[in-house]
Design an enzyme around this catalytic site. Structure first.
Site, PDB file in Angstrom:
ATOM      1  N   ASP A 339       1.054  -1.385   0.024  1.00 21.04           N
ATOM      2  CA  ASP A 339       0.202  -0.145  -0.084  1.00 21.04           C
ATOM      3  C   ASP A 339       0.998   1.150   0.080  1.00 21.04           C
ATOM      4  OD1 ASP A 339      -2.202   1.703   0.295  1.00 21.04           O
ATOM      5  OD2 ASP A 339      -2.830   1.224   2.109  1.00 21.04           O
ATOM      6  N   ASP A 652      -4.110  -2.085   5.900  1.00 21.06           N
ATOM      7  CA  ASP A 652      -4.670  -1.936   6.993  1.00 21.06           C
ATOM      8  C   ASP A 652      -5.571  -1.767   7.306  1.00 21.06           C
ATOM      9  OD1 ASP A 652      -4.557   0.366   5.437  1.00 21.06           O
ATOM     10  OD2 ASP A 652      -3.255   1.475   6.303  1.00 21.06           O
ATOM     11  N   ASP A 656      -8.582  -4.721   2.600  1.00 19.37           N
ATOM     12  CA  ASP A 656      -7.066  -5.763   2.725  1.00 19.37           C
ATOM     13  C   ASP A 656      -7.189  -6.954   2.964  1.00 19.37           C
ATOM     14  OD1 ASP A 656      -5.828  -3.670   0.970  1.00 19.37           O
ATOM     15  OD2 ASP A 656      -5.484  -2.635   3.495  1.00 19.37           O
ATOM     16  N   ASN A 747      19.059 -39.151  18.495  1.00 19.61           N
ATOM     17  CA  ASN A 747      18.221 -38.174  17.431  1.00 19.61           C
ATOM     18  C   ASN A 747      17.705 -37.401  18.376  1.00 19.61           C
ATOM     19  OD1 ASN A 747      18.632 -39.746  15.419  1.00 19.61           O
ATOM     20  ND2 ASN A 747      16.352 -40.258  15.479  1.00 19.61           N
ATOM     21  N   THR A 750      22.063 -35.497  20.882  1.00 15.80           N
ATOM     22  CA  THR A 750      23.508 -35.530  20.493  1.00 15.80           C
ATOM     23  C   THR A 750      22.948 -34.830  18.715  1.00 15.80           C
ATOM     24  OG1 THR A 750      23.386 -37.550  19.821  1.00 15.80           O
ATOM     25  CG2 THR A 750      24.683 -37.189  21.329  1.00 15.80           C
ATOM     26  N   ASP A 751      21.829 -35.469  18.284  1.00 20.54           N
ATOM     27  CA  ASP A 751      21.798 -34.163  16.973  1.00 20.54           C
ATOM     28  C   ASP A 751      21.027 -33.496  17.358  1.00 20.54           C
ATOM     29  OD1 ASP A 751      22.771 -36.930  14.864  1.00 20.54           O
ATOM     30  OD2 ASP A 751      20.779 -37.073  14.607  1.00 20.54           O
TER      31      ASP A 751
END
Length: 923
Positions: A339, A652, A656, A747, A750-751
């Site tokens: 706008d 706004d 819209d 998983n 440690t990941d």
């Protein structure tokens, strides 16, 4: 129910409208009201079907990866119960499933509130005429044909045709996008194609009466009003999954399919090699571990935290994210539809030019601050030596009802923005209204009205002799053409001279030139008064002396020009969509670099005559749209999306909301935005500034880069785990090297912990010098898939090599501990190898030693913390027992560290090779 047959009410006179609706200026009868309520229903907005919370929660568990984990948990539960053991693996897997499902539910359960906010705009009570009596009723009881009384401060309860009005001004900014209040004219008769903002004889539901009063014939109620049409458009928008959601779905399909194929292969090969069906349970355990290993259980949590961290960084840059996936989606934006008012401009009227008969002056300064210079040919003007300009500046200050206020360094106005601009102009010339009002008295005035389109005041000097005028003077301002009609003379450099036809034509030509430049133009005039008091002020408003023209504009934000250039460098096209007039839009767009002189500009009227196919063919070549209606904004966004564009849309107003919801990224204004637009959006601009959109887009690209970074890290490690588990029965080793519980530890911890640290990586220097991320590219695109497979195979080779040695080592004669210790060696090596992988994954081309440790200290903290936790698992007895591990000697732990370091060394070697190849290519 449906309202009256759609009619162009602006084309009818009040009498024609009353006749068409079979109503009366005295109102409807009670019986007729009841009959019409049966036909048209209540005057309220209707909600469509929405998803219930339980349905949203159930949908989370339809995810293919979670379904596979649920199946694995059930099989693991059965096996544990058969063996009489505690089902800790199944419990842990079920906990992960619930955690991931809960995360998904929290993200999706924020129900759409746009329609609820829209409903709040409707007036609860309203004054009507029924059976010739004034009544106050609930607004929802209104029907077409009702006569409603409007006054200052009320909301318009439904759409209607004005029957009469007295100085009625209505703020329609939320509906039309125009900042200025609209002066209503019930006597006007307009063409069918008149834009919504130009229908000065109609009123619309949800708008606010600022001044005056009026009587309205209700023509449309409920869903048939303009507000109802917007509600229908909001409900009709189908929300598509974001690019990240699509990529995660694709990733899940690939992982699960690959896992099932590998499970079937392992079971089939294992049974074929041994021919022993009694090994089926053992092979099933291997399959369960593989299935758990292939699913990145920590990935949803890591992505959620990464997006949340991205939202925090964006808040620091004045952008508030309402929906988490929008953080990453911003990185794919190819078109920003913005706008004009308040986003590209300051939402402050600023005088740009002053035109007298003899000269043109440029005015510097920003906003309402009375600070700046008045220039002629680039040189500052001596105001006192220029009587015509001096008198024009006085007229700007005296003929004015606004006031300027200063708070620190910020200037604001109380009153009309146009009058605020005139006060600032006068201040730049040394005429400050607050001082003038102390030295001069305003003794009479004729206020502005829609019929006269001008305002006049009478000023008399005080007795202290400080007033800049030495006699009573009338000052007039207003529409240039109408003020000029009242003039007989003109102020020139030589003094006051007759206004000849040639000079009148010259002034009108100046007016047209200023208007063609997109400026809002006012004319100013004056007249000395010989006798006071004036008996008939309106009669005295003649034979005026013309002073000049003032051209003003809602000036562009100075920082937006650089932001537009940054957009173009980043491969993003800025587009202006405004409800303002074409010439004004064109002037602002040309100034900011959004468009060039001569570029095509489409208006709402043009859009109405374009088919969907024609609009799709046109949108790539148009960067400015003016005088658009709500449905036009929605059509523009849809046409751009049909052309493959990934669209961010700002807005706004209520009008819209449908386009904000349709856009890939809906961006509402945090300061001036309505609740409706905010609820329909994905992101709020806390400072209503276009520059913030560009900054947020940069953050979105950084977030997506980091998501790719930790996905390749997590999945590369997971592939290594799967191949290691699959290899164990194929090379004849007894048992499964990793249990489901150990895999979940890998998983999630440690990941997961290093992956979170990778999400904190700062952006690359060239992040805004490259094209947007392709929203339709696969998650495995640009080498990420080959990297994961390559690293996974390399990690598996190292783990399998260690596994072969460890199995022989722990089964050798005289080994002092449990022979199953080989599994702990494999588990520890895989976990530690992921630490080196995390450090190497920070960059594809730069060595770890070439990057500053301070650029992302979190990665070093994560690596050290996760390594310490891994060691605690081995050497703290309760933890070791819970995870099914065995004690390792110092030599065995050192061997684990040595094997795990080989992955880091290999990956850094790849970078050295890439650097060498790039250097040779440049030379």
């Amino acid at each position: 129910m449906a309202g009256p047959v759609s009619t162009h009410w602006q084309t009818l006179t009040p009498h024609q409208a009353v006749t068409l609706l079979e109503s009366s200026p005295q109102g409807l009868s009670t019986r007729e009201v009841e009959r019409r309520q049966q036909i048209y229903g209540l005057n309220e907005l209707q909600e469509g079907a929405t998803r219930r919370p339980l349905a949203i929660l159930w949908d989370q568990f339809k995810n293919i990866m979670l379904l596979m984990l649920i199946a694995v948990a059930l099989v693991s539960l059965v096996l544990d119960l058969q063996e009489g053991g505690f089902p800790k693996d199944a419990i842990a897997i079920f906990a992960i499933v619930l955690l991931n499902g809960g995360l998904g539910y929290l993200q999706e359960s924020k129900a759409e509130k746009a329609l609820a906010a829209l409903k709040n705009m409707t007036s609860p009570r309203v004054r009507v005429l029924r059976q010739e009596r004034e009544q106050e009723i609930d607004a929802k009881e209104l029907v077409p044909g009702d006569i409603v009384l409007l006054e200052a401060g009320v909301q318009v309860p439904a759409d209607g045709r004005l029957l009469n009005a007295a100085n009625l001004q209505i703020r329609e900014a939320a509906l039309t996008g125009e900042a200025e209040a609209v002066m209503k004219q019930p006597e006007a008769k307009l063409p069918e194609e008149a834009a919504l903002g130009d229908r000065v004889n109609l009123v619309f539901q949800g708008t606010e009466v600022l001044q005056g009063r009026g009587t309205v014939l209700i023509t449309q109620t409920g869903m048939q009003t303009e507000l109802g049409r917007i509600a229908t458009m909001i409900q009709s928008v189908v929300v598509e999954p974001t690019p990240l959601q699509q990529r995660m779905a694709q990733l899940g399909n690939v992982l699960v399919t690959g896992s099932l194929v590998l499970v079937a292969l392992v079971v089939a090969v294992g049974l074929f090699r041994t021919g022993d069906l009694s090994l089926f349970d053992e092979l099933l355990e291997v399959s369960l571990s593989m299935a758990v290993a292939v699913v990145p259980e920590g990935l949803p949590a890591v992505i959620t935290v990464t997006l949340a961290l991205g939202t925090q960084r964006m808040v620091r840059r004045h952008a508030l994210i309402r929906k988490l996936p929008a953080v990453e989606t911003l990185g794919s934006v190819t078109t920003i539809c913005s706008d004009k008012t308040g986003t590209l401009t300051q939402n402050k009227m600023v005088v740009q030019r002053v035109q007298t008969l003899d000269a043109q002056y440029d005015v510097t300064g920003e906003g309402y601050a009375p600070e700046g210079r008045i220039l002629a040919h680039g040189q500052a003007v001596d105001i006192e030596a220029t009587p015509g300009l001096e008198m024009l500046l006085m007229a700007s200050a005296f003929c004015n009802d606004a006031t300027l206020h200063r708070s620190g360094s910020v200037w604001t106005i109380l009153g009309d923005p146009t009058e605020g601009a005139l006060l600032a102009l006068a201040g730049k010339g040394g005429f400050y209204a607050n001082k003038l009002n102390l030295s001069c008295d305003r003794i009479d005035e004729i206020p502005f009205s829609s019929e006269r389109k001008r305002m006049s005041v009478v000023i008399r000097p005080c007795e202290d002799g400080t007033c800049p005028v030495d006699e009573a003077v009338m000052f007039t301002k207003g529409s240039p053409e109408l003020v000029l009609e009242q003039c007989q003379s003109v102020q020139t450099a030589a003094g006051v001279e007759p206004l000849t036809p040639a000079r009148r034509d010259q002034i009108l030509a100046h007016n047209n030139d200023l208007a063609a430049g997109g400026l809002r133009v006012l004319g100013l005039a004056m007249k000395p008064l010989n006798a006071l008091p004036v008996k008939d002020l309106a009669a005295e408003e003649a034979a005026l002396t013309w002073l000049g023209l003032v051209g003003m504009l809602d000036a562009p934000r100075p920082e937006v020009r650089a932001a537009v250039q940054a957009c173009r460098r980043a491969g993003i096209r800025p587009v202006m969509i405004t409800g303002d007039h074409q010439l004004t839009a064109q002037a602002i767009a040309n100034d900011l670099g959004i468009a060039q002189p001569g570029d095509t500009i489409l208006t709402g009227r043009d859009l109405t005559h374009l088919s969907a196919a024609e609009l799709e063919a046109t949108v790539p070549h148009v960067s400015v749209y003016a005088r658009v209606a709500p449905e036009h904004k929605l059509r523009i966004v849809q046409a751009l999306q049909k052309q493959g564009e990934f669209v961010a849309m700002t807005g706004d107003g209520v009008n819209d909301a449908p386009a904000l919801k349709q856009a890939d990224i809906g961006i509402a204004m945090g300061i001036t935005g309505t609740d409706v637009s905010k609820e329909a959006s994905d992101m709020l601009l806390l400072d209503d500034n276009f520059t913030t959109i560009v900054a947020a887009t940069e953050e979105g690209r950084v977030v997506y880069d980091n998501i790719r970074r930790f996905i390749k890290y997590i999945l590369g490690s997971n592939i290594g785990e799967v191949l290691t588990i699959a290899a164990a029965p194929l090379i004849g080793l007894g048992g499964v090297p990793l249990s489901p519980l150990q895999i979940l530890w890998m998983n999630l911890v440690t990941d997961g912990v290093p992956a979170l640290a990778l999400a904190m990586e700062p952006g690359e220097p060239n992040v805004m010098q490259r094209p947007p991320n392709n929203p339709r590219e696969s998650i495995f695109a640009r080498g990420l898939g080959s990297y994961m497979v390559r690293v996974g195979i390399l990690l598996a080779i190292l783990a399998i090599a260690l596994m072969g040695w460890a199995y022989q080592h722990t089964h050798a004669a005289g080994y002092p501990r449990d022979p199953a210790t080989w599994k702990t060696l494999v588990f520890t090596t895989l976990c530690l190898a992921q630490m080196g992988h995390a450090l190497a994954a920070r960059s594809d081309t730069r060595l770890t030693v070439q990057m500053s440790p301070l650029s992302n200290p979190f990665i070093w903290v994560a690596v050290l913390l996760t390594t310490a936790l891994q060691i605690l698992l081995i050497y703290v007895p309760p933890l070791r027992e819970f995870f099914g591990l065995y004690f390792l000697s110092g030599m065995e732990l050192a061997i684990c560290f040595g094997f795990s370091a080989l992955l880091f060394i290999w990956l850094e070697g790849e970078k050295l090779f890439i650097q060498f190849a790039l250097k040779r290519q440049r030379s």
